[in-house]
Design a protein around this motif. Structure first.
Motif, short mmCIF file in Angstrom:
data_model
loop_
_atom_site.label_atom_id
_atom_site.label_comp_id
_atom_site.label_asym_id
_atom_site.label_seq_id
_atom_site.Cartn_x
_atom_site.Cartn_y
_atom_site.Cartn_z
N ILE A 672 48.83 30.31 -14.46
CA ILE A 672 49.23 31.27 -13.44
C ILE A 672 47.99 31.99 -12.93
CG2 ILE A 672 50.66 33.26 -12.89
CD1 ILE A 672 52.20 30.71 -13.59
N LEU A 673 47.86 32.10 -11.60
CA LEU A 673 46.73 32.77 -10.98
C LEU A 673 46.82 34.27 -11.21
CD1 LEU A 673 44.30 32.00 -9.08
CD2 LEU A 673 45.75 32.73 -7.20
N ASP A 674 45.77 34.84 -11.81
CA ASP A 674 45.67 36.29 -12.02
C ASP A 674 45.10 36.90 -10.74
OD1 ASP A 674 45.18 38.89 -12.68
OD2 ASP A 674 44.00 38.44 -14.48
N LYS A 675 45.97 37.46 -9.91
CA LYS A 675 45.53 37.94 -8.61
C LYS A 675 44.65 39.18 -8.69
CE LYS A 675 49.26 35.83 -5.97
NZ LYS A 675 50.34 36.01 -4.99
N SER A 676 44.60 39.80 -9.87
CA SER A 676 43.67 40.93 -10.03
C SER A 676 42.25 40.43 -10.23
CB SER A 676 44.09 41.78 -11.23
OG SER A 676 43.96 41.04 -12.43
N LYS A 677 42.13 39.18 -10.67
CA LYS A 677 40.79 38.61 -10.91
C LYS A 677 40.40 37.63 -9.82
CE LYS A 677 37.81 36.61 -14.36
NZ LYS A 677 37.57 36.42 -15.79
N PHE A 678 41.34 36.87 -9.30
CA PHE A 678 41.07 35.86 -8.27
C PHE A 678 41.45 36.42 -6.90
CE2 PHE A 678 41.16 33.23 -11.98
CZ PHE A 678 40.37 32.14 -11.70
N VAL A 679 40.47 36.44 -6.01
CA VAL A 679 40.73 36.83 -4.63
C VAL A 679 40.63 35.58 -3.77
CG1 VAL A 679 39.99 38.25 -2.69
CG2 VAL A 679 39.80 39.14 -5.03
N CYS A 680 41.76 35.11 -3.28
CA CYS A 680 41.81 33.89 -2.47
C CYS A 680 41.75 34.29 -1.00
CB CYS A 680 43.07 33.10 -2.76
SG CYS A 680 43.16 32.50 -4.46
N ILE A 681 40.66 33.91 -0.33
CA ILE A 681 40.45 34.28 1.07
C ILE A 681 40.91 33.12 1.95
CG2 ILE A 681 38.74 35.01 2.77
CD1 ILE A 681 37.02 36.00 0.45
N GLU A 682 41.78 33.41 2.90
CA GLU A 682 42.41 32.35 3.68
C GLU A 682 42.07 32.40 5.16
OE1 GLU A 682 46.56 32.60 2.91
OE2 GLU A 682 46.37 32.04 0.79
N ASN A 683 41.26 33.39 5.58
CA ASN A 683 40.96 33.53 7.00
C ASN A 683 39.49 33.85 7.21
OD1 ASN A 683 43.74 33.38 8.21
ND2 ASN A 683 44.04 35.10 6.82
N PRO A 684 38.89 33.35 8.30
CA PRO A 684 37.52 33.72 8.62
C PRO A 684 37.41 35.21 8.87
CG PRO A 684 38.26 31.88 9.97
CD PRO A 684 39.47 32.44 9.30
N GLY A 685 36.21 35.74 8.67
CA GLY A 685 35.99 37.16 8.93
C GLY A 685 34.93 37.72 8.01
N GLU A 686 34.70 39.02 8.13
CA GLU A 686 33.74 39.71 7.27
C GLU A 686 34.49 40.60 6.29
OE1 GLU A 686 30.87 41.76 9.64
OE2 GLU A 686 30.02 39.91 10.48
N TYR A 687 34.07 40.54 5.02
CA TYR A 687 34.74 41.27 3.94
C TYR A 687 33.69 42.03 3.14
CZ TYR A 687 38.54 38.01 5.02
OH TYR A 687 39.51 37.27 5.66
N LEU A 688 34.13 43.14 2.55
CA LEU A 688 33.25 43.94 1.72
C LEU A 688 33.93 44.16 0.37
CD1 LEU A 688 30.56 45.53 1.70
CD2 LEU A 688 31.86 47.55 2.40
N PHE A 689 33.24 43.78 -0.70
CA PHE A 689 33.72 43.97 -2.06
C PHE A 689 32.68 44.81 -2.80
CE2 PHE A 689 35.52 40.02 -0.54
CZ PHE A 689 36.87 40.15 -0.87
N GLY A 690 32.90 46.12 -2.86
CA GLY A 690 31.89 47.01 -3.41
C GLY A 690 30.65 46.95 -2.54
N GLU A 691 29.54 46.57 -3.13
CA GLU A 691 28.29 46.46 -2.38
C GLU A 691 28.04 45.02 -1.89
OE1 GLU A 691 25.24 47.89 -4.90
OE2 GLU A 691 25.92 49.97 -4.84
N THR A 692 28.96 44.13 -2.14
CA THR A 692 28.77 42.73 -1.78
C THR A 692 29.44 42.43 -0.44
OG1 THR A 692 28.71 42.10 -4.11
CG2 THR A 692 29.12 40.35 -2.51
#
Length: 798
Positions: A672-692
């Motif tokens: 089972i996918l742990d959605k708190s740990k796995f972030v599945c990105i399904e669309n183009p765009g710009e994302y910010l995860f903390g400083e990343t």
């Protein structure tokens, strides 16, 4: 013959040279491209002193096999004449100027790129300049001795199907002479006849019953000799000939009346150090034998006129040759005048070679705007003229791709380029091509398509980086300023990329890219062979060439990974295993559709042997030439591991064909996918995860990897149970369905990624990043329920 090859005196300048005295500062080896030794300049002077003992009753000719581009020739201070065109031979009668001690001066002018658009240049010079300029005396120079009269032109038509030999030609001058014709099979004389002649032109025709055909499997050659006699032999012409017929009939290609399947490679005929100049006959022989070892039966010498020894050797070893006229960039009176002259000179030089079977007028309509009626008419006129003089061979008007097309052609050929990522697009392209749902012939109302032209994919291919790039010139230049095409610095880029954290050195990663290249070619060739309408293909390409790394061999002619396996893929009989999926849980049933395509002369009942993890079963198959048979089989996934299913066609103890399919078998258990740990990105765009910062891009344009290839990889340690060595293959491509990748700015560990060309870009499909005190997995992979690889990825990273 007196060879003038060797050391010549040399001078080069950016300006026209008018005074030849006292300026020869350098030396150069001839034949060679000037650029092997010197930087390219527009004007060059070459000087050679030679001594000769000559007979005043003979005539002497100075011969140049090729000089690029414009040449003015002088001997002993006398101007002999000029020649334009960098590809074909020319000669001058020097009899009246000869002394015991002689001096030849050759002044060469090579036009710069902007000026070269109206001259024939192929893929050197011009706009775009694919592989850098070539100039100078790049082929042999020699003096030949002839009699008062001599054979000027000789054309041989040797037909196996008609059991006939036709010789038509001309003498240099009209004379009352006798011509003796001798045909030998080794020491056995088949023809020995003499004819009195009272005109310049002649035609001799013979019936020859007991002859063997020339083919790529049995390149049988006979010796033909013509003597010109006036009291004694005053001129002698000798050649090896082969009795051969090539035809395009009812959608099939026939060689000597038998259907064949073309298995070719595009040969740009460049060399790592000598550039355009063939290094030696032994070098050629080695690469031709490697071509045959890989199962190839044809080389398409691409928009370059090959060395005359290229055809001699192809005749000898049994390789079909597809020749092309080098292209110009701009359609004009000047360009088409030079084009027609060169076309006829190519045919004149190579007419008598049995290996020469296909001729292209234009490649991909380069230099010709097919939206303009007069340019379409010109191309069709060139097709008709070529057909009228080219003899027993096929003519292609325009080897087509993209938005260009044929008007009248003996072959319906087209070019497709797809990476293995886009295997479904490849399948779709082939289906549309064979069904005719997209037009490959003119839609302007002037198409002469008859619907029976054999279909071919005359260009397709993917990259695989060479493990060794040293001692190759021009590795510092790009194509059209595309950075992904610059090889220099590839090892540093490897070390500075995340790839180096998972593979021990550049060479190891290069071998991985070669495995991906082989997997793509294997799949694409198999898919073509599933369509009976497709009668051949040409792989891009035979060898790497400077920045372009899609060769079956690297530029040094070293084999890439899969060399030994290619003969089973490039084969008259090919086994094509197809599965609906390539991953299974232990205990699942594996349904396999096994297709067998046969273009060999064998037919009847044979054994199909299936070997799966040591268990062997045998099924009977009935093969017919030109037919595809299908066999369904169901196997059971018994043991969890990465493995292959092997297939062989056997005749008693002889293996006629073999192939395999790679599959993955996994222990049962859905993760089972742990959605708190796995972030599945399904669309183009710009994302910010903390400083990343993460930029998610669609794989389009250059990022589709279809032309300048992308190389997909996964960490071989983390995913050792998904891939034996980090290669991404058919078992994993369903994970890439989103067609998205990530460019990550910040602390990151890429575990599943891709790069382009000569390792440009460090892109991710799956990566670990830190967000405050937690580790998260970013991914564009399609992780699915009930999918073994998805479950294994989740398990390995949880």
């Amino acid at each position: 013959m007196l060879s003038l090859n060797g050391t010549w005196k040399f001078f080069t300048s950016e300006n026209e040279i008018k005074n030849f005295k006292g300026i020869f500062e350098d030396q150069i080896e001839i034949p060679s491209c000037v650029e092997e030794f010197f930087y390219h300049k527009e004007y060059m002077l070459f000087k050679k002193d030679f001594a000769i003992d000559f007979d005043p009753q003979k005539r002497y000719f100075l011969n140049f096999d090729a000089v690029d581009y414009h040449a003015d020739i002088f001997i002993n201070g006398n101007f002999l004449g000029s020649h334009d065109g960098g590809y074909t031979p020319f000669s001058f009668d020097i009899t009246k100027f000869l002394k015991k001690e002689n001096e030849i001066i050759v002044q060469v002018h090579d036009l710069e790129e902007e000026m070269a658009t109206e001259i024939l240049h192929g893929k050197q010079n011009g706009i775009p300049n694919w592989y850098g300029n070539i100039s100078g005396i790049w082929r042999d120079v020699y003096i030949t001795e002839k009699g008062r009269n001599f054979f000027d032109e000789l054309y041989v038509d040797a037909s196996y199907l008609k059991r006939s030999l036709k010789i038509h030609g001309s003498l240099e001058d009209k004379a009352n002479s006798k011509i003796r014709v001798i045909l030998k099979d080794e020491e056995k004389v088949l023809i020995d006849k003499s004819y009195l002649l009272d005109s310049k032109n002649f035609i001799f025709e013979f019936s020859v019953d007991k002859i063997d055909p020339w083919s790529f499997d049995n390149p049988k050659l006979y010796s033909l000799q013509l003597e010109l006699i006036e009291d004694k032999v005053i001129d002698l012409w000798e050649s090896k000939i082969g009795f051969r017929d090539i035809e395009s009939v009812n959608g099939k290609i026939l060689l000597n009346g038998k259907e064949i399947f073309i298995r070719g490679a595009l040969d740009q005929d460049f060399y790592p150090v000598t550039l355009y100049t063939t290094p030696s006959i032994s070098y050629l022989r080695d690469e031709f034998l490697k071509a045959k070892q890989m199962g190839l039966n044809l080389l398409r010498c691409h928009i370059k006129v090959p060395d005359k020894r290229y055809l001699d050797l192809a005749d000898e070893v049994g390789l079909l040759i597809w020749e092309e006229v080098p292209n110009f960039d701009r359609f004009s009176e000047k360009s088409i005048r030079e084009y027609e002259k060169t076309l006829f000179e190519i045919i004149k030089r190579d007419y008598n070679h049995p290996s020469f079977v296909i001729f292209t007028i234009i490649n991909e309509s380069w230099g010709v705007d097919l939206s303009k009626e007069e340019q379409r008419e010109w191309m069709n006129e060139m097709y008709s003229k070529s057909k009228g003089i080219i003899g027993n061979r096929l003519v292609v008007d325009n080897s087509a791709c993209c938005n260009n097309f044929h008007i009248e052609s003996d072959l319906n050929d087209f070019h497709f380029y797809k990476s293995l990522d886009h295997f479904e697009d490849w399948n779709s392209d082939l289906s549309r091509f064979v069904s005719g749902t997209f037009k490959t012939f003119s839609t302007y109302g002037d198409s002469k398509e008859n619907g029976q032209e054999p279909k071919m994919i005359s260009e397709f291919g993917v990259w695989g980086l060479p493990a060794f790039i040293r001692d190759v010139k021009r590795m510092d230049r790009s194509f059209r300023d595309i950075k992904e095409t610059i090889p220099n610095g590839v090892e540093d880029r490897f070390l500075n990329s995340s790839i180096s954290k998972h593979f021990k050195n550049y060479e190891e990663f290069a071998i991985l890219t070669q495995r991906e290249q082989f997997n793509a070619l294997k799949y694409q060739i198999e898919e073509m062979r599933l369509h009976n309408e497709i009668k051949g293909y040409v792989i891009t390409e035979f060898t790497d060439i400077f920045w372009e790394a899609n060769g079956l061999l690297d530029m040094h002619r070293r084999p890439k990974w899969g060399f030994e396996l290619l003969k089973w893929i490039n084969s008259d009989i090919i086994i094509i295993p197809r599965l609906k999926r390539y991953n299974f849980y232990k205990g699942e049933k594996i349904d396999v559709d096994i297709a067998i395509s046969n273009y060999s002369d064998v037919s009847g009942k044979f054994d199909l042997v299936i070997n799966f993890d040591g268990d062997e079963m045998t099924k009977e198959v009935n093969l017919s030439k030109g037919k595809i048979v299908h066999i369904e089989e169901t196997l059971t996934a018994k043991e969890a591991k990465l493995t292959k299913i092997w297939f062989k066609i056997k005749n008693k103890r002889e293996v006629l064909s073999q192939n395999y399919v790679e599959i993955g078998i996994f222990e049962n258990g859905k993760r089972i996918l742990d959605k708190s740990k796995f972030v599945c990105i399904e669309n183009p765009g710009e994302y910010l995860f903390g400083e990343t910062k993460v930029e998610v891009l669609k794989k389009e344009g250059f990022l589709d990897g279809n032309w300048i290839s992308n190389f997909n990889w996964m960490d071989p340690k983390t995913f050792s149970d998904l891939s034996e060595n980090g290669v991404v293959d058919m078992r994993h491509l369903h994970l890439l369905k989103n067609d998205l990748l990530m460019l990550i700015d910040g602390p990151v560990e890429i575990l599943f990624g891709t790069t382009y060309g000569w390792i440009y870009g460090d892109f991710a499909y799956l990566a670990k990043i830190r967000k405050k005190n937690e580790e998260i997995i970013l991914t564009t992979l399609v992780l699915q329920d009930n999918d073994p690889p998805s479950s294994k990825i989740i398990e390995n990273l949880s």
